[in-house]
Design a protein around this motif. Structure first.
Motif, PDB file in Angstrom:
ATOM      1  N   ASN A  74      65.668  56.111  27.138  1.00 33.83           N
ATOM      2  CA  ASN A  74      66.372  57.096  27.953  1.00 33.83           C
ATOM      3  C   ASN A  74      66.037  56.941  29.437  1.00 33.83           C
ATOM      4  O   ASN A  74      66.921  57.008  30.294  1.00 33.83           O
ATOM      5  CB  ASN A  74      66.048  58.517  27.484  1.00 33.83           C
ATOM      6  CG  ASN A  74      66.770  58.879  26.218  1.00 33.83           C
ATOM      7  OD1 ASN A  74      67.925  58.537  26.032  1.00 33.83           O
ATOM      8  ND2 ASN A  74      66.090  59.579  25.334  1.00 33.83           N
ATOM      9  N   THR A  78      68.640  55.864  32.609  1.00 31.66           N
ATOM     10  CA  THR A  78      68.711  56.592  33.871  1.00 31.66           C
ATOM     11  C   THR A  78      68.373  55.679  35.040  1.00 31.66           C
ATOM     12  O   THR A  78      69.045  55.698  36.078  1.00 31.66           O
ATOM     13  CB  THR A  78      67.749  57.795  33.857  1.00 31.66           C
ATOM     14  OG1 THR A  78      68.054  58.618  32.738  1.00 31.66           O
ATOM     15  CG2 THR A  78      67.864  58.608  35.119  1.00 31.66           C
ATOM     16  N   PRO A  96      75.270  63.800  30.087  1.00 26.27           N
ATOM     17  CA  PRO A  96      74.394  63.329  29.013  1.00 26.27           C
ATOM     18  C   PRO A  96      74.486  64.238  27.793  1.00 26.27           C
ATOM     19  O   PRO A  96      75.020  65.330  27.855  1.00 26.27           O
ATOM     20  CB  PRO A  96      73.003  63.406  29.626  1.00 26.27           C
ATOM     21  CG  PRO A  96      73.119  64.480  30.637  1.00 26.27           C
ATOM     22  CD  PRO A  96      74.529  64.423  31.158  1.00 26.27           C
ATOM     23  N   THR A 126      66.421  63.383  30.888  1.00 26.34           N
ATOM     24  CA  THR A 126      67.775  63.369  30.354  1.00 26.34           C
ATOM     25  C   THR A 126      67.784  62.513  29.102  1.00 26.34           C
ATOM     26  O   THR A 126      67.220  61.429  29.083  1.00 26.34           O
ATOM     27  CB  THR A 126      68.735  62.782  31.400  1.00 26.34           C
ATOM     28  OG1 THR A 126      68.620  63.550  32.589  1.00 26.34           O
ATOM     29  CG2 THR A 126      70.157  62.810  30.922  1.00 26.34           C
ATOM     30  N   GLN A 127      68.439  63.006  28.059  1.00 26.30           N
ATOM     31  CA  GLN A 127      68.466  62.269  26.798  1.00 26.30           C
ATOM     32  C   GLN A 127      69.871  61.757  26.519  1.00 26.30           C
ATOM     33  O   GLN A 127      70.767  62.523  26.210  1.00 26.30           O
ATOM     34  CB  GLN A 127      67.990  63.147  25.652  1.00 26.30           C
ATOM     35  CG  GLN A 127      66.537  63.505  25.735  1.00 26.30           C
ATOM     36  CD  GLN A 127      66.045  64.187  24.484  1.00 26.30           C
ATOM     37  OE1 GLN A 127      66.791  64.412  23.550  1.00 26.30           O
ATOM     38  NE2 GLN A 127      64.780  64.518  24.471  1.00 26.30           N
ATOM     39  N   TYR A 128      70.045  60.442  26.648  1.00 26.27           N
ATOM     40  CA  TYR A 128      71.284  59.795  26.272  1.00 26.27           C
ATOM     41  C   TYR A 128      71.227  59.421  24.800  1.00 26.27           C
ATOM     42  O   TYR A 128      72.240  59.380  24.128  1.00 26.27           O
ATOM     43  CB  TYR A 128      71.508  58.544  27.119  1.00 26.27           C
ATOM     44  CG  TYR A 128      71.548  58.848  28.598  1.00 26.27           C
ATOM     45  CD1 TYR A 128      72.696  59.338  29.184  1.00 26.27           C
ATOM     46  CD2 TYR A 128      70.424  58.669  29.397  1.00 26.27           C
ATOM     47  CE1 TYR A 128      72.741  59.639  30.531  1.00 26.27           C
ATOM     48  CE2 TYR A 128      70.458  58.956  30.748  1.00 26.27           C
ATOM     49  CZ  TYR A 128      71.618  59.444  31.305  1.00 26.27           C
ATOM     50  OH  TYR A 128      71.655  59.739  32.642  1.00 26.27           O
ATOM     51  N   ASN A 164      75.339  58.877  23.863  1.00 24.76           N
ATOM     52  CA  ASN A 164      76.228  59.281  24.941  1.00 24.76           C
ATOM     53  C   ASN A 164      75.615  58.827  26.260  1.00 24.76           C
ATOM     54  O   ASN A 164      74.754  59.489  26.809  1.00 24.76           O
ATOM     55  CB  ASN A 164      76.442  60.792  24.936  1.00 24.76           C
ATOM     56  CG  ASN A 164      77.433  61.232  25.986  1.00 24.76           C
ATOM     57  OD1 ASN A 164      78.061  60.419  26.651  1.00 24.76           O
ATOM     58  ND2 ASN A 164      77.568  62.528  26.135  1.00 24.76           N
ATOM     59  N   THR A 165      76.084  57.685  26.750  1.00 27.40           N
ATOM     60  CA  THR A 165      75.569  57.144  28.003  1.00 27.40           C
ATOM     61  C   THR A 165      76.302  57.690  29.214  1.00 27.40           C
ATOM     62  O   THR A 165      75.906  57.430  30.338  1.00 27.40           O
ATOM     63  CB  THR A 165      75.684  55.611  28.022  1.00 27.40           C
ATOM     64  OG1 THR A 165      77.055  55.260  27.901  1.00 27.40           O
ATOM     65  CG2 THR A 165      74.863  54.984  26.922  1.00 27.40           C
ATOM     66  N   GLY A 166      77.388  58.403  28.982  1.00 26.03           N
ATOM     67  CA  GLY A 166      78.177  58.930  30.077  1.00 26.03           C
ATOM     68  C   GLY A 166      79.373  58.064  30.418  1.00 26.03           C
ATOM     69  O   GLY A 166      80.231  58.455  31.186  1.00 26.03           O
ATOM     70  N   ASN A 213      80.049  54.016  25.251  1.00 24.41           N
ATOM     71  CA  ASN A 213      79.773  54.866  24.087  1.00 24.41           C
ATOM     72  C   ASN A 213      80.524  54.387  22.860  1.00 24.41           C
ATOM     73  O   ASN A 213      79.966  54.324  21.757  1.00 24.41           O
ATOM     74  CB  ASN A 213      80.159  56.320  24.379  1.00 24.41           C
ATOM     75  CG  ASN A 213      79.270  56.958  25.409  1.00 24.41           C
ATOM     76  OD1 ASN A 213      78.177  56.496  25.674  1.00 24.41           O
ATOM     77  ND2 ASN A 213      79.765  58.023  26.004  1.00 24.41           N
TER      78      ASN A 213
END
Length: 162
Positions: A13, A17, A69, A77-79, A93-95, A100
């Protein structure tokens, strides 16, 4: 091994980031080509901070706020969710929607009849590879240090630290 797996996922994670921050720094460097080099070093220190420290500061002016995220807790932040190995249908979920879709399509789903969740096996293997990489890098660093120390031990001073 659960603690090490949690540390491994937290490191993933933080790396995601940091990669977003590195991309922002590269774009900023393109805009600041004529600026003094000290600004470039200051920008890269933000990436270094993100890679080293396991916590982050949140701000309403953050560029990472543009990316949604999965979960944001007090420390990071947790992806990739901490319990992804226990999910029936694991998701990341990487954004970025296209990333994704590619990642989530390749993640194994839980098999109800199996005794072990396949995702948990992949997390364990990733953790072991990560630990082996750390050990190899530490051994390499120690070998280089000892080799350099041996070469420097035979050095004689000529005059005033030359």
């Amino acid at each position: 091994m659960s603690f090490l797996e949690d540390v491994f996922i937290s490191t993933l994670n933080m790396s995601i980031t940091a990669s977003y921050v590195a991309i922002a720094v590269m774009i900023a460097r393109l805009l600041l080509k004529k600026a003094p080099k000290v600004f470039s070093y200051a920008l890269w220190s933000v990436v270094l901070f993100r890679l080293i420290f396991p916590f982050s500061f949140s701000s309403s002016f953050s560029l990472l706020g543009l990316i949604q995220p999965v979960q944001t807790d007090a420390s990071s932040t947790q992806y990739i969710m901490q319990d992804i190995g226990k999910m029936e249908v694991p998701t990341v979920n990487t954004g970025v929607d296209s990333v994704n879709a590619a990642i989530n399509a390749s993640l194994p789903t839980a098999i109800p009849v199996a005794s072990v969740n396949p995702m948990q096996v992949w997390i364990t293997l990733g953790t072991l590879i990560w630990l082996i990489g750390i050990a190899v890098l530490l051994i390499s660093a120690m070998t280089s240090y000892l080799r350099l120390k041996k070469q420097i031990s035979m050095v004689t001073f000529v005059t005033s630290n030359i």
